[in-house]
Design an enzyme around this catalytic site. Structure first.
Site, PDB file in Angstrom:
ATOM      1  N   GLU A 149      46.790  42.404  38.105  1.00  0.00           N
ATOM      2  CA  GLU A 149      45.397  42.541  38.519  1.00  0.00           C
ATOM      3  C   GLU A 149      45.119  41.626  39.715  1.00  0.00           C
ATOM      4  OE1 GLU A 149      43.148  39.937  38.137  1.00  0.00           O
ATOM      5  OE2 GLU A 149      44.421  38.572  36.986  1.00  0.00           O
ATOM      6  N   PHE A 150      44.187  42.056  40.550  1.00  0.00           N
ATOM      7  CA  PHE A 150      43.754  41.267  41.709  1.00  0.00           C
ATOM      8  C   PHE A 150      42.234  41.164  41.695  1.00  0.00           C
ATOM      9  CE2 PHE A 150      47.794  43.242  42.817  1.00  0.00           C
ATOM     10  CZ  PHE A 150      48.539  42.139  43.241  1.00  0.00           C
ATOM     11  N   LEU A 151      41.705  40.671  40.585  1.00  0.00           N
ATOM     12  CA  LEU A 151      40.254  40.612  40.387  1.00  0.00           C
ATOM     13  C   LEU A 151      39.737  39.223  40.716  1.00  0.00           C
ATOM     14  CD1 LEU A 151      40.027  42.443  36.937  1.00  0.00           C
ATOM     15  CD2 LEU A 151      39.937  43.454  39.230  1.00  0.00           C
ATOM     16  N   PHE A 250      39.040  32.134  53.227  1.00  0.00           N
ATOM     17  CA  PHE A 250      39.752  31.035  52.564  1.00  0.00           C
ATOM     18  C   PHE A 250      39.997  29.851  53.495  1.00  0.00           C
ATOM     19  CE2 PHE A 250      40.559  34.667  49.895  1.00  0.00           C
ATOM     20  CZ  PHE A 250      40.482  34.152  48.616  1.00  0.00           C
ATOM     21  N   GLY A 254      36.525  21.981  50.941  1.00  0.00           N
ATOM     22  CA  GLY A 254      35.674  21.561  49.840  1.00  0.00           C
ATOM     23  C   GLY A 254      36.404  20.620  48.913  1.00  0.00           C
ATOM     24  N   GLY A 258      39.809  25.764  41.676  1.00  0.00           N
ATOM     25  CA  GLY A 258      39.930  25.693  40.228  1.00  0.00           C
ATOM     26  C   GLY A 258      40.025  27.089  39.665  1.00  0.00           C
ATOM     27  N   CYS A 261      43.131  31.191  37.591  1.00  0.00           N
ATOM     28  CA  CYS A 261      44.275  31.798  38.276  1.00  0.00           C
ATOM     29  C   CYS A 261      45.036  30.834  39.186  1.00  0.00           C
ATOM     30  CB  CYS A 261      43.807  33.003  39.092  1.00  0.00           C
ATOM     31  SG  CYS A 261      43.224  34.373  38.076  1.00  0.00           S
ATOM     32  N   LYS A 264      46.884  27.648  37.569  1.00  0.00           N
ATOM     33  CA  LYS A 264      47.925  28.061  36.627  1.00  0.00           C
ATOM     34  C   LYS A 264      49.058  28.808  37.327  1.00  0.00           C
ATOM     35  CE  LYS A 264      46.879  31.428  33.785  1.00  0.00           C
ATOM     36  NZ  LYS A 264      47.846  32.529  33.996  1.00  0.00           N
TER      37      LYS A 264
END
Length: 437
Positions: A149-151, A250, A254, A258, A261, A264
């Site tokens: 998945e790429f959500l 991206f 900042g 976190g 995804c 981990k």
């Protein structure tokens, strides 16, 4: 088509709901009886924009049902999605015990052909392990497919319904054709369905997330250097982002990344490299830099208050790891809160969605407020940790009238320095000139 989704976490619930939205009959299976009953009653267990509308519509239409029975799910679906947790183990690797445990049970239950689809983010070679686990007990034919998945949290429904690409890792023509049929309604505008081998599909997800995490981390390094030499990271970011080879996404500096995804997945890929006698030197640096970046504001806070934070009260805007979610996994705000509490500070916080999750974690150690301005009352400073839209155009007069000291520590660079300077507020951000009034 008849679909089953095993696991109703973030990925599983979005997957099941969105597949039901295109007319499929979907059974979602979870072992948590209380959670399943709530979903049957129409309660969405996670916050995700627009998910509640689809959820309610498909339950009422009878296309989306919930069960605690793995047997029921396996008997229903011709395509079985495994959307199970793969938590980070102590050594950074992905824990596959949930995935492989269910796989062994699948072999005992299935009686006709099934396509078993790995939707969880897993290390290279997991599809092979799933195949072996099912084969131990299986008496019917099956295929195992990798379909990462790429959500993006906060945009997951749109990402599923209008995907940039769909990756299918399959060595079976029969399984591939079923998957292409299932996803055809989602790619009518021409976005590609990319078919590859299972191992390449598994690595594609890790590689994509690791690259994006690296891009964020590089920009944070540039921001930290900007502060040393007097450059402005916002100007550097714009100058870089207009290069089509780099792109403008991206590149916002900042207090680190976190969520469920990036942290981990970067660690899991790094550990997988070690297991194969390969050292990802870049990822090693990404992990170290991001760990430091989460508390990059802390020295500025201590310095402003002359190294004495005892009994100081800090108001925090934003707790979730990013806006439009209630997810606090690996949220930078938590790392900063921990540091402040260790120094004897008091914490008051506001977040539009994540306060309940944080309250469960801290068990009365911090206070919460109902509005973004209430939280400022009698606080010594404001700290911004999440870039929710409601924080972008604040009433600076209200801020000044509420705070004991007119100072903002902005971990997301929400405001133009010149605008804040006019308000007679001390302002500390990331990679830009600090203002001390």
């Amino acid at each position: 088509m008849k679909i089953s989704v095993i696991g109703t976490g973030y990925v599983g619930l979005v997957t099941g709901t969105c597949l039901a939205e295109t007319g499929n009959e979907v059974v979602c299976v979870d072992i948590n009886e209380q959670k399943v009953q709530k979903m049957r009653n129409g309660e969405v267990p996670i916050y995700e924009p627009h998910l509640d509308v689809l959820f309610d519509r498909n339950i009422k239409a009878g296309r989306l049902i919930f069960s605690t029975s793995l047997k029921e799910g396996l008997e229903h679906g011709e395509v079985i999605f495994l959307a199970l947790p793969t938590p980070e183990d102590e050594d950074g690797s992905a824990d596959l015990s949930y995935v492989l445990g269910v796989a062994e049970n699948i072999g005992n239950i299935i009686t006709d052909y099934k396509v078993i689809v790995g939707k969880s983010t897993v290390p290279v070679g997991t599809a092979e392990k799933v195949r072996e686990a099912i084969s131990k007990n299986a008496k019917s034919t099956f295929d195992v497919v990798s379909n990462p998945e790429f959500l993006r949290e906060g945009f997951a429904v749109d990402d599923f319904l209008k995907p940039e690409r769909i990756v299918i890792g399959s060595s079976s023509q029969r399984a591939t054709e079923l998957m292409e049929k299932l996803y055809k309604p989602f790619v009518r505008s021409g976005n590609p369905i990319i078919v590859m081998d299972e191992k390449s599909a598994e690595l594609t997800k890790y590689a994509a997330n690791a690259f994006l995490a690296t891009k964020i981390t590089f920009m944070n390094e540039i921001a930290n250097y900007c502060e040393k030499v007097g450059a402005d990271v916002d100007k550097v970011r714009i100058g870089m982002g207009t290069d089509s080879r780099i792109g403008k996404r991206f590149l916002f500096p900042g207090i680190g990344y976190g969520g469920s995804c990036f942290p981990k997945d970067v660690k899991a890929l790094h550990k997988s490299g070690k297991d194969s006698q390969y050292e990802f030197k870049i990822l090693d640096s990404v992990i170290k830099v991001n760990d430091n970046q989460k508390i990059i504001l802390f020295p500025k806070i201590k310095n402003y208050f002359n190294n004495d934070l005892q009994n100081k009260t800090f108001a925090i805007w934003g707790l979730a790891f990013k806006p439009e979610t209630d997810d606090i996994r690996e949220a930078p705000s938590l790392y900063l809160i921990d540091k402040l509490l260790t120094e004897g500070a008091n914490i008051k916080a506001f977040d539009p969605e994540a306060m309940d999750n944080v309250a469960r974690k801290y068990q009365g150690k911090i206070q919460f407020s109902k509005t973004m301005y209430d939280v400022l009352e009698n606080a010594d400073a404001l700290i911004i940790c999440t870039e929710w839209s409601i924080f972008r155009t604040p009433d600076f007069k209200k801020i000044k009238n509420s705070l004991r000291q007119n100072v903002i520590f902005d971990g997301r660079n929400l405001y133009d320095i010149s605008d804040v300077e006019k308000e007679d507020i001390s302002y500390f951000s990331i990679g830009r000139k600090d203002i001390k009034i």
